[in-house]
Motif scaffolding. Sequence first.
Motif, short mmCIF file in Angstrom:
data_model
loop_
_atom_site.label_atom_id
_atom_site.label_comp_id
_atom_site.label_asym_id
_atom_site.label_seq_id
_atom_site.Cartn_x
_atom_site.Cartn_y
_atom_site.Cartn_z
N TRP A 1 0.83 -1.21 0.00
CA TRP A 1 0.00 0.00 0.00
C TRP A 1 0.87 1.26 0.00
O TRP A 1 1.91 1.31 0.67
N GLY A 2 0.39 2.25 -0.72
CA GLY A 2 1.07 3.54 -0.70
C GLY A 2 0.07 4.66 -0.86
O GLY A 2 -0.84 4.56 -1.69
N ALA A 3 0.23 5.71 -0.10
CA ALA A 3 -0.70 6.83 -0.19
C ALA A 3 -0.62 7.49 -1.56
O ALA A 3 -1.58 8.11 -2.02
N ASN A 4 0.54 7.38 -2.21
CA ASN A 4 0.70 7.92 -3.56
C ASN A 4 0.74 6.79 -4.60
O ASN A 4 1.24 6.98 -5.70
N GLY A 5 0.25 5.64 -4.21
CA GLY A 5 0.18 4.51 -5.14
C GLY A 5 1.41 3.65 -5.13
O GLY A 5 1.43 2.58 -5.76
N LYS A 6 2.47 4.07 -4.44
CA LYS A 6 3.71 3.28 -4.40
C LYS A 6 4.01 2.89 -2.95
O LYS A 6 3.75 3.67 -2.03
N PRO A 7 4.57 1.73 -2.74
CA PRO A 7 4.87 1.32 -1.35
C PRO A 7 5.85 2.28 -0.69
O PRO A 7 6.74 2.84 -1.34
N HIS A 8 5.68 2.44 0.60
CA HIS A 8 6.57 3.32 1.35
C HIS A 8 7.70 2.52 2.00
O HIS A 8 7.56 1.33 2.26
N ASP A 9 8.78 3.21 2.27
CA ASP A 9 9.86 2.58 3.02
C ASP A 9 10.11 3.29 4.35
O ASP A 9 10.81 2.77 5.22
N LEU A 10 9.56 4.51 4.50
CA LEU A 10 9.76 5.27 5.73
C LEU A 10 8.47 6.02 6.07
O LEU A 10 7.83 6.58 5.18
N VAL A 11 8.14 6.02 7.34
CA VAL A 11 6.99 6.81 7.82
C VAL A 11 7.51 7.80 8.84
O VAL A 11 8.24 7.43 9.77
N VAL A 12 7.14 9.07 8.66
CA VAL A 12 7.61 10.14 9.54
C VAL A 12 6.42 10.75 10.25
O VAL A 12 5.49 11.24 9.60
N PHE A 13 6.41 10.71 11.58
CA PHE A 13 5.31 11.27 12.38
C PHE A 13 5.71 12.64 12.91
O PHE A 13 6.85 12.83 13.37
N LEU A 14 4.76 13.56 12.90
CA LEU A 14 4.97 14.86 13.56
C LEU A 14 3.62 15.38 14.07
O LEU A 14 2.66 15.46 13.32
N GLY A 15 3.59 15.74 15.34
CA GLY A 15 2.43 16.45 15.89
C GLY A 15 1.21 15.60 16.19
O GLY A 15 0.10 16.11 16.26
#
Lengths: 803, 176
Positions: free
Chosen positions: B106-120
């Motif tokens: 799954w990817g929010a832009n259609g491509k799989p992610h390799d890093l998730v960055v949280f802020l706030g």
Amino acid sequence: MVGIKGGPFNARLKSLRTPSLNLSDLEIIVGRVKAPEEAVEGEEPIGPTPMPSIKDLRYWDEILLRRYKPFYSPICDMCCFCVFGKCDLTGNKRGVCGIDIKAQQGRWSLLTAVTGLSTHYSHAKELVEWLIETKGPDVPIDLGEKTPVEAPITRVITGITPKKLSDFEPVLDYIGRQIGDLVASIHIGQESDAFDFESKALHAGMLDALSMEIADIAQICALDLPKGDIEPPLVEIGVGTVDIKKPVILCIGHNIAPGSEILNYLEEKGLADAVEVCALCCTAHDMSRYRSKIAKIVGQISMQKKFVRSGFADVVIIDEQCIYTDLQEEARKVKAPVIVTSPKAMRGFPDRTNAPTDEIVKELLDGVPGVLILDPEKVGEVAVRVAMELAPRRRKYKELPDVEAIIRLAKYCKHCKACERACPNSLKISDAMYAAADGDLSKLVELEDKCFGCGKCESECSRDIPVLSMIVKAAERQLKEDRSKIRAGRGPITDYEMRMVADTWGSGITPGCIALVGCANYPGSDREVYEMAKEFLERGYIVVATGCAAMAIARYKDEEGKSLYETHHGIFDAGGMLNIGSCVSNSHIIAAGIRLAVVFSRRIMRGNFAELADYWLSRTGACGIVWGTMSQKAYSIASACNRFGIPVILGPHGSKYRRLYLGNRDELTPMYHVKTGERRDEILVPEHLLYVAESKEEAIVTAIKLCMRYNDFAAGRKAKIMHYVDAYFKYFGRMPEDLKYFVRNEEDIPSEMREVVLEELKREGWQPKEGITWQELVDISTLEKEKIWTFEAMRRGLRWFTV
Amino acid sequence: MISEAYKSGNVPGPLTAVIVDGSIAGEIIKNAKNPLFVVGSMLATEEAGGKKLSEYAIDIAKRLSARGCVTITTANAISVFKDVKDVNTKIMGVVEVVDRLQDPNWGANGKPHDLVVFLGIHYWLGSQGLATLKHFAPHLRTLTLCFMNHPNADWSFPNMNKEDWGKALEEVIQKL
């Protein structure tokens, strides 16, 4: 022969006399002869799952959990449950016993739910036994002529139709046996599968609903509490309503027994005007339901330490559930004697149940900090006598520092922020201390509204600064002016009201019922609960509330000084603001959907759980919001709602429960035609079953979305879409990105926003679904054809009598 | 570097976050193939280094958008992106996006992610979301840019005051 097209025909003759025959109670069913065990006069036929065991509704849980998969967020990567370990379960590691991290979360889920269940079960059992002892076993279970279905949950789960108080005893026995099986499943080497743990957690939740119903109906019927009154009396709420010039008795917890006996004693002795009786938490709800003119409500759990520390209470009565376990220490500091009244919370005090009353009174007046009394009637007399004698002597006991002391203490703060890190909500205590050191107490005052009153900040402070006391002192004026009005808990939604609202609620035109329930562990101010209630009322939803949430709503007033309970009607209908009552009154909210199924669709209740839950899930727009979730009971109540098919939103602290039930709108879900059995794969509605929202705004928008149901008629879905789009614009400033999942065809689009909605749908590549008819919506279910017992019973020629 | 969890009771297990500074955090994001930036409700209320937290978030989101990455706004965080151009945002609940991220495809832009960055994101909600990813999304690495140490992340800032937090966020931005 008589024939009726389209269905079976039943006829019953009370008596038939001919010269050669004398028959009575003759019943004829066209098609076949009815077996005598199939129908009892005036009762529904029993459905497929009366008194279900832990395995009997597993098929329903599969349906639910296939749609809403458990989402796990472990709060601990370890398992320290047995002495094989301690085991690290991080990632895909298994413990020595073989359990993995998912199953371990499922086990926690069950453990949490069964703890909540046991608490309500024990409460119900204790209450029923006490009421049978004091009022007799034959107290009729009668909720008035407007509520002929007296105990819908009891009927649905057990098949029993209780007529008198003692009829609840076999139901309680059943729950007790089930608890044994549930707890046994938690033991090492028993259950190992996350799904089966969840199925059992849902089972615990369902039994929790049953326990709550028994507890509340028993006290309503035996103590004559409001029986679904649409205008129950207004009750005073807030610290400011307590007249501290009088002796003050404070009751805390969730059990009406000792509190009601205090009120009885005051009335019997003609002392009702001489002593102030106030209460916190659900006991406050129930005491005000019992004697609305005498008992006052101080507030929610967040007021426990604040009020006790103020020194206002001359005697503190502790019963059960959700009471700070160090509250007796707080009372000791202000020389207020404590009477503990429950075997579940004896708190180290000596058992004086069998001691002479005069002796107990003398002990407490002589400085004994507290006693255990397991006789509610004796508690009533002791509490009043001690309060009256002690009050004049303890005026000087105030734990709160004066303003000069606050400034001095604030200057002593070293701003290490250990308090902020300890605070469950990370309140900005350091900033308030800086301001207070300069003589500005306003930031401390602001904290009061957000402070849960746990005192964790103080226990972490290396300089022993009494932060909570400083907050309470700074906000003293506001607290003393804190007075408002709440309707006394009304108890059940009546079948009469359900008839009135059935068409609009059943079709979705009344967009939903929002239940604001649960504890006071809010992520911000409890004002947020009030604001949510206000918003939903303005949108024409039915708003029901219980417990701490019902009190939070009452705390805030409009420009004319009126609470939402005063400005809105109390009928279960659009725009109604209803206080249902204490935690155990939550059962009436669940029961409302059952009543709708009976009134609107004539569904069979008895022993017919899955069908009634399917009705809730597919047809009845509602969503629970537990914004201040904290306790195990809140978890089991949410699990109860979930097994009944009701979606629930938790506040952010709810993420620490470790488990949610989330849907995926991109995955289709099977639905079935109840007559043809045809399967069709459809978009998942409602989208989630148990969800955590991060902010009030997200909770509002999500609740609107989760009130959508598969079977919404076009007019109903249109109303729901309108609120969803409107709220989305209001809070997020744009169109919802997921609208294409909920607009089935153009009939669902509100005319006033038709163009913008169509434009958005076009952009998302939406295709309308053709051929949706009213009849088709009515006939679609999450259950397969053979599981719909009402239709099966009709096919078998069984008949029933309901409202 | 060792840092205690912001909430001292938040001790999940033997695997805890590696503490990084702003510069390293920026490098981690820069080197990721398809990072997903997830921002939460605190954007509207917090400040860092004398600036609104939202200003840092918008700056980071813009730089990531230029790489074709998506910023997920949770709760009401979208409100701070109103009238902001050149940012690719989507609205999802924290638990929804974390749920989807368990799927490696799954990817929010259609491509799989390799890093998730949280802020706030609300501390406990963020912590629990990171715990889910730690256990059930082994294909992902996680980084938090909050001033509160998050032991459930792969990389986290240490506990820091608001001034230092502002500086760290500036360092992140400089690397992107």
